[in-house]
Design a protein around this motif. Structure first.
Motif, PDB file in Angstrom:
ATOM      1  N   GLU A 148     -51.931  86.040   8.979  1.00 28.57           N
ATOM      2  CA  GLU A 148     -52.679  86.156  10.076  1.00 28.57           C
ATOM      3  C   GLU A 148     -52.158  86.692  10.725  1.00 28.57           C
ATOM      4  O   GLU A 148     -50.868  86.864  10.978  1.00 28.57           O
ATOM      5  CB  GLU A 148     -53.766  85.201  10.443  1.00 28.57           C
ATOM      6  N   HIS A 153     -54.468  87.329  17.199  1.00 29.88           N
ATOM      7  CA  HIS A 153     -55.219  86.803  16.419  1.00 29.88           C
ATOM      8  C   HIS A 153     -55.332  85.690  16.527  1.00 29.88           C
ATOM      9  O   HIS A 153     -55.782  84.253  17.312  1.00 29.88           O
ATOM     10  CB  HIS A 153     -55.544  87.785  14.969  1.00 29.88           C
ATOM     11  N   HIS A 154     -54.129  85.398  15.994  1.00 35.68           N
ATOM     12  CA  HIS A 154     -53.733  83.739  15.981  1.00 35.68           C
ATOM     13  C   HIS A 154     -53.607  82.851  17.231  1.00 35.68           C
ATOM     14  O   HIS A 154     -53.868  82.110  17.383  1.00 35.68           O
ATOM     15  CB  HIS A 154     -52.641  82.900  14.809  1.00 35.68           C
ATOM     16  N   HIS A 175     -51.808  95.332   8.875  1.00 34.73           N
ATOM     17  CA  HIS A 175     -53.782  94.514   8.591  1.00 34.73           C
ATOM     18  C   HIS A 175     -54.094  95.384   7.217  1.00 34.73           C
ATOM     19  O   HIS A 175     -54.046  96.503   6.863  1.00 34.73           O
ATOM     20  CB  HIS A 175     -54.515  94.862   9.659  1.00 34.73           C
ATOM     21  N   THR A 214     -51.462  80.668   7.191  1.00 37.91           N
ATOM     22  CA  THR A 214     -52.591  80.050   7.660  1.00 37.91           C
ATOM     23  C   THR A 214     -52.350  78.990   6.475  1.00 37.91           C
ATOM     24  O   THR A 214     -52.940  77.529   7.359  1.00 37.91           O
ATOM     25  CB  THR A 214     -54.146  80.709   7.207  1.00 37.91           C
ATOM     26  N   TRP A 239     -56.145  90.323   8.919  1.00 38.32           N
ATOM     27  CA  TRP A 239     -55.594  90.018   8.069  1.00 38.32           C
ATOM     28  C   TRP A 239     -55.141  90.387   7.310  1.00 38.32           C
ATOM     29  O   TRP A 239     -54.674  91.700   7.438  1.00 38.32           O
ATOM     30  CB  TRP A 239     -56.749  89.489   7.169  1.00 38.32           C
ATOM     31  N   GLN A 280     -57.195  85.672   3.440  1.00 39.49           N
ATOM     32  CA  GLN A 280     -56.509  85.313   4.451  1.00 39.49           C
ATOM     33  C   GLN A 280     -55.277  84.922   4.642  1.00 39.49           C
ATOM     34  O   GLN A 280     -55.442  83.915   5.455  1.00 39.49           O
ATOM     35  CB  GLN A 280     -58.047  84.517   4.772  1.00 39.49           C
TER      36      GLN A 280
END
Length: 420
Positions: A46, A50-51, A84, A8, A66, A43
């Protein structure tokens, strides 16, 4: 198991199956993403699904999108795997209070003993920060690392090696027998107790990580079993192994946290790494009395101290399969770290193991040919100084021939003579 993750901060996709992670221009990327979650933004990494705006099975299940990076184990390979973060991965307020109380207790103990003590001290290259740095009167520096939540073995090894390079001996503190830091570097385990009890001075015993050397002659009259025959008999050799204080004969005094703070900084207790019997790649870290360490070196013929932090084991080396990134969320398929209990690493069993074979008979060996190792082993097993040793007049075994409780014949020969 996921082999890709989104960074991220840099806004890049990372392929964990490539040696350069797909970014040859970032040589420190591997170190950054494998650092402890406690030392970085949780965080930072990722889930790719999800991204990309697709379903993240972890998030839809009420958990976290995350991720963190660990080493997997698949058919002898050690790939990097993105998993995760469980909700409880980050230290709770109670765990943080435990951490703070333990650190303060270590510093207060050191200061009370007249030792130099500092909190949150970083090394020159700022890659390692000791929770408490204690300096002894001769310049010995002990970097205490209180680790009450999970940390990867690679992080423990990396930080310990960095500390040693800066002439700091690491001392990791755990409260869990399954902690992955156990036997990765010098360590000690204490009880899991409320922070208030720690602050109020409740007794904190070292439950694991501190041992004493025990040497004994393997004969039928010995109180200990033969480690070479699994207790099925006796080999007439001299054994040396490391035991917890409570398992010593006679039982040794329990070691408290305060004892280790003082003894480690003054050099009265030292860290050693002892390879497992028959294997040089794996072994045990322990704190031991300096006198026991010196005796051990005499027995095994070590001319220099054993390393504080050994090199990584072969099966810890990362394997890169060089595959395409799988963008499917694999939550629930991520292996033992998330779903299964971690194995117990602090078993409390005797460890180390060194055996000196039975001394030859007098007719085949001259006293002048007795080696220093044989003499040291006999001295330790019989509990007498080396100058009181001599050969049994009957069988030629080394025995106590002068001083208190001296005799001409060993117990076996005396029994044979009395039976005639």
């Amino acid at each position: 198991m996921a082999n890709g993750v989104w960074h991220t901060r840099y806004g890049i996709e990372i392929n964990l199956s490539l040696p350069d992670l797909g970014h040859p221009d970032r040589p420190d990327l591997l170190r950054e993403i494998t650092s402890s979650v406690a030392d970085r933004d949780p965080q930072l990494l990722e889930c790719l699904a999800h991204h990309d705006g697709r379903e993240c099975l972890s998030e839809s299940g009420g958990k976290s999108p995350w991720m963190f990076i660990r080493r997997g184990r698949i058919g002898g390979r050690r790939p990097l795997v993105a998993s995760h973060l469980p909700i409880t991965h980050k230290a709770t307020s109670a765990e943080s209070a435990q951490h703070k109380a333990t650190k303060e207790r270590i510093i207060e103990t050191a200061s009370r003993c007249g030792l130099d003590a500092e909190a949150e001290v970083s090394t020159a290259n700022r890659r390692t920060i000791s929770d408490a740095l204690i300096t002894g009167p001769t310049g010995i520096r002990i970097g205490w690392e209180i680790q009450y939540h999970h940390i990867s073995p690679s992080s423990v090894h990396r930080r310990s090696v960095n500390a040693v390079r800066h002439e700091i001996t690491p001392l990791w503190v755990a409260k869990d027998r399954t902690a992955s830091l156990i036997d990765r570097a010098p360590w000690a385990r204490v009880d899991d107790m409320p922070w208030k009890d720690i602050s109020d001075g409740r007794e904190m015993l070292i439950r694991g990580g501190y041992r004493h050397l025990q040497v004994w002659k393997c004969v039928p009259s010995s109180d200990r079993h033969c480690p070479l025959t699994d207790g099925a008999g006796h080999c007439d050799g001299v054994h040396a192994e490391w035991f917890l204080p409570a398992l010593c004969q006679p039982e040794k005094k329990a070691v408290h946290l305060e004892d280790l703070v003082l003894a480690s900084a003054t050099g009265e207790s030292v860290p050693v790494y002892v390879p497992n019997r028959g294997s040089g790649r794996a072994g045990r870290h322990m704190w031991v009395p300096a006198t026991d360490c010196e005796r051990w070196r005499e027995l095994v013929g070590e001319k220099v101290p054993l390393p504080v932090v050994p090199g990584k084991e072969e099966d810890d080396e990362i394997t890169f399969a060089e595959q395409e990134i799988d963008r499917t969320c694999r939550a629930g398929e991520e292996g033992w770290f998330v779903s299964d209990a971690r194995p117990i690493r602090d078993l409390g069993q005797p460890t180390g193991g060194f055996t000196l074979p039975r001394m030859p008979l007098r007719r085949s060996v001259k006293p002048t040919l007795i080696t220093s190792v044989e003499r040291a082993a006999a001295s330790a097993a019989l509990g007498c100084p080396p100058w009181e040793l001599g050969l049994c007049a009957g069988c030629g075994q080394l025995m106590r021939r002068s001083g208190r409780h001296a005799a001409m014949y060993c117990a076996v020969c005396r029994g044979t003579l009395n039976g005639r």
